[in-house]
Design a protein around this motif. Structure first.
Motif, PDB file in Angstrom:
ATOM      1  N   ILE A   1      24.619 -29.271 -43.513  1.00 14.38           N
ATOM      2  CA  ILE A   1      25.182 -30.678 -43.399  1.00 14.38           C
ATOM      3  C   ILE A   1      26.702 -30.334 -43.215  1.00 14.38           C
ATOM      4  O   ILE A   1      27.460 -31.116 -42.452  1.00 14.38           O
ATOM      5  N   ILE A   2      27.350 -29.983 -44.313  1.00 19.96           N
ATOM      6  CA  ILE A   2      28.800 -29.562 -44.204  1.00 19.96           C
ATOM      7  C   ILE A   2      29.155 -28.930 -43.242  1.00 19.96           C
ATOM      8  O   ILE A   2      30.269 -29.176 -42.863  1.00 19.96           O
ATOM      9  N   TYR A   3      28.535 -27.828 -42.842  1.00 20.30           N
ATOM     10  CA  TYR A   3      29.111 -27.176 -41.782  1.00 20.30           C
ATOM     11  C   TYR A   3      29.154 -27.991 -40.445  1.00 20.30           C
ATOM     12  O   TYR A   3      29.955 -27.892 -39.615  1.00 20.30           O
ATOM     13  N   MET A   4      28.047 -28.914 -40.435  1.00 21.01           N
ATOM     14  CA  MET A   4      28.251 -29.649 -39.279  1.00 21.01           C
ATOM     15  C   MET A   4      29.362 -30.654 -39.265  1.00 21.01           C
ATOM     16  O   MET A   4      29.682 -31.066 -38.077  1.00 21.01           O
ATOM     17  N   LEU A   5      29.647 -31.293 -40.446  1.00 20.16           N
ATOM     18  CA  LEU A   5      30.874 -31.919 -40.500  1.00 20.16           C
ATOM     19  C   LEU A   5      31.940 -31.078 -40.408  1.00 20.16           C
ATOM     20  O   LEU A   5      33.154 -31.618 -39.537  1.00 20.16           O
ATOM     21  N   ASP A   6      32.076 -29.746 -40.601  1.00 16.81           N
ATOM     22  CA  ASP A   6      33.304 -28.960 -40.203  1.00 16.81           C
ATOM     23  C   ASP A   6      33.443 -28.675 -38.688  1.00 16.81           C
ATOM     24  O   ASP A   6      34.780 -28.756 -38.218  1.00 16.81           O
ATOM     25  N   ILE A   7      32.304 -28.697 -37.930  1.00 15.66           N
ATOM     26  CA  ILE A   7      32.533 -28.497 -36.487  1.00 15.66           C
ATOM     27  C   ILE A   7      32.609 -29.828 -35.848  1.00 15.66           C
ATOM     28  O   ILE A   7      32.528 -29.917 -34.428  1.00 15.66           O
ATOM     29  N   ALA A   8      32.549 -30.927 -36.516  1.00 17.83           N
ATOM     30  CA  ALA A   8      32.571 -32.218 -35.786  1.00 17.83           C
ATOM     31  C   ALA A   8      31.353 -32.611 -35.170  1.00 17.83           C
ATOM     32  O   ALA A   8      31.328 -33.658 -34.187  1.00 17.83           O
ATOM     33  N   ALA A   9      30.051 -31.965 -35.455  1.00 14.24           N
ATOM     34  CA  ALA A   9      28.980 -32.395 -34.787  1.00 14.24           C
ATOM     35  C   ALA A   9      28.388 -33.742 -35.468  1.00 14.24           C
ATOM     36  O   ALA A   9      27.756 -34.491 -35.020  1.00 14.24           O
ATOM     37  N   ILE A  10      29.027 -34.134 -36.727  1.00 11.36           N
ATOM     38  CA  ILE A  10      28.580 -35.120 -37.499  1.00 11.36           C
ATOM     39  C   ILE A  10      29.981 -35.616 -37.843  1.00 11.36           C
ATOM     40  O   ILE A  10      30.822 -35.065 -38.409  1.00 11.36           O
ATOM     41  N   HIS A  11      30.231 -36.782 -37.462  1.00 11.30           N
ATOM     42  CA  HIS A  11      31.283 -37.510 -37.815  1.00 11.30           C
ATOM     43  C   HIS A  11      31.503 -37.813 -39.359  1.00 11.30           C
ATOM     44  O   HIS A  11      32.495 -37.561 -39.847  1.00 11.30           O
ATOM     45  N   ASP A  12      30.549 -38.679 -39.921  1.00  7.22           N
ATOM     46  CA  ASP A  12      30.602 -38.939 -41.157  1.00  7.22           C
ATOM     47  C   ASP A  12      29.104 -39.299 -41.698  1.00  7.22           C
ATOM     48  O   ASP A  12      28.312 -39.455 -40.654  1.00  7.22           O
ATOM     49  N   LEU A  13      28.999 -39.528 -42.799  1.00  5.05           N
ATOM     50  CA  LEU A  13      27.590 -39.815 -43.212  1.00  5.05           C
ATOM     51  C   LEU A  13      27.665 -41.349 -44.150  1.00  5.05           C
ATOM     52  O   LEU A  13      28.418 -41.464 -44.925  1.00  5.05           O
ATOM     53  N   ARG A  14      26.867 -42.288 -43.646  1.00  7.22           N
ATOM     54  CA  ARG A  14      26.998 -43.342 -44.288  1.00  7.22           C
ATOM     55  C   ARG A  14      25.490 -43.726 -45.046  1.00  7.22           C
ATOM     56  O   ARG A  14      24.293 -43.564 -44.294  1.00  7.22           O
ATOM     57  N   PHE A  15      25.387 -44.305 -46.097  1.00 10.66           N
ATOM     58  CA  PHE A  15      24.278 -44.394 -46.881  1.00 10.66           C
ATOM     59  C   PHE A  15      24.544 -45.919 -47.573  1.00 10.66           C
ATOM     60  O   PHE A  15      25.657 -46.607 -47.441  1.00 10.66           O
ATOM     61  N   PRO A  16      23.462 -46.632 -47.986  1.00 13.39           N
ATOM     62  CA  PRO A  16      23.665 -48.046 -48.478  1.00 13.39           C
ATOM     63  C   PRO A  16      24.734 -47.964 -49.539  1.00 13.39           C
ATOM     64  O   PRO A  16      25.069 -49.044 -49.663  1.00 13.39           O
ATOM     65  N   THR A  17      24.805 -46.967 -50.401  1.00 14.28           N
ATOM     66  CA  THR A  17      25.440 -46.991 -51.414  1.00 14.28           C
ATOM     67  C   THR A  17      26.582 -46.333 -51.513  1.00 14.28           C
ATOM     68  O   THR A  17      27.850 -46.423 -52.599  1.00 14.28           O
ATOM     69  N   TYR A  18      27.089 -45.602 -50.522  1.00 15.81           N
ATOM     70  CA  TYR A  18      28.064 -44.501 -50.491  1.00 15.81           C
ATOM     71  C   TYR A  18      28.244 -44.124 -49.096  1.00 15.81           C
ATOM     72  O   TYR A  18      27.674 -43.903 -48.127  1.00 15.81           O
ATOM     73  N   ARG A  19      29.520 -43.764 -48.901  1.00 15.35           N
ATOM     74  CA  ARG A  19      29.936 -43.231 -47.562  1.00 15.35           C
ATOM     75  C   ARG A  19      30.732 -41.909 -47.676  1.00 15.35           C
ATOM     76  O   ARG A  19      31.437 -41.674 -48.347  1.00 15.35           O
ATOM     77  N   TYR A  20      30.250 -40.708 -46.894  1.00 13.33           N
ATOM     78  CA  TYR A  20      31.141 -39.531 -46.866  1.00 13.33           C
ATOM     79  C   TYR A  20      31.719 -39.319 -45.656  1.00 13.33           C
ATOM     80  O   TYR A  20      31.211 -39.292 -44.656  1.00 13.33           O
ATOM     81  N   GLU A  21      33.084 -39.370 -45.732  1.00 13.22           N
ATOM     82  CA  GLU A  21      33.852 -39.155 -44.480  1.00 13.22           C
ATOM     83  C   GLU A  21      34.131 -37.915 -44.627  1.00 13.22           C
ATOM     84  O   GLU A  21      34.012 -36.905 -45.362  1.00 13.22           O
ATOM     85  N   ASN A  22      34.474 -37.367 -43.023  1.00 11.87           N
ATOM     86  CA  ASN A  22      34.868 -35.934 -42.770  1.00 11.87           C
ATOM     87  C   ASN A  22      35.904 -35.551 -43.381  1.00 11.87           C
ATOM     88  O   ASN A  22      37.050 -35.267 -42.393  1.00 11.87           O
TER      89      ASN A  22
END
Length: 181
Positions: A1-22
């Motif tokens: 998942i972190i690799y997919m964030l690195d290559i911009a395949a995933i922009h960011d991850l959003r959960f009800p309690t937290y948000r992980y930005e790229n």
């Protein structure tokens, strides 16, 4: 998942309690969260295995009881199923004579009214597993190891051994050597 964030395949991850930005900080926090969840799962797995080993050492069975027995939900033990136990013992007695095949025994068990816990007729492959299971004379086999059970045995070791001899006599011979073309 972190690799997919690195290559911009995933922009960011959003959960009800937290948000992980790229961002570097977002990926760092995400890797810590992954490490914590991996530790939790591995620790839980070890605890479950330790619990199984301890229950087996005390003579308890850590799973569903085989046909002929029931799980006692209150005491967390195995008890004899009065409806099916005599029929399971009869399977061993009849097969130990050496006069029946598994197919014939399947038909006989159907005539006797032997049913699985779900109410279906007991099939040949289930009968084969029953006849090979040392649980019925008081020994539990779990993940390649044997343990002495505290449950009441349905049959004697001698009867079990006679059924094993009948199974060995009825087993299909295997071809050995090379096959010629």
């Amino acid at each position: 998942i972190i690799y997919m964030l690195d290559i911009a395949a995933i922009h960011d991850l959003r959960f009800p309690t937290y948000r992980y930005e790229n961002t570097a900080q977002g990926k760092f926090v995400l890797s810590i969260a992954f490490g914590q969840s991996k530790y939790y799962v591995d620790s839980l797995s070890e605890n479950v295995k330790r619990g199984y080993r301890e229950k087996l050492r005390r003579g308890g069975w850590p799973g569903l009881a085989p046909l002929g027995y029931l799980n006692d939900e209150v005491n967390h033990t195995i008890i004899v199923d009065t409806e099916r136990a005599l029929l399971v013992k009869k399977l061993f007695e009849v097969y130990a004579t050496g006069e029946y095949t598994l197919e014939e025994l399947e038909r006989e068990a159907g005539r006797w009214g032997l049913r699985s816990k779900s109410g279906k007729p007991v099939r040949k492959n289930v009968i084969d597993k029953i006849l090979r299971n040392p649980f019925y004379y008081g020994v539990m086999r779990f993940r390649g190891e044997q343990y002495e059970g505290s449950h009441p045995p349905l049959l004697s070791k001698a009867l079990f051994d006679r059924a094993q001899q009948a199974l060995a006599l009825r087993s299909k011979p295997r071809a050995s050597g090379k096959i010629a073309f």
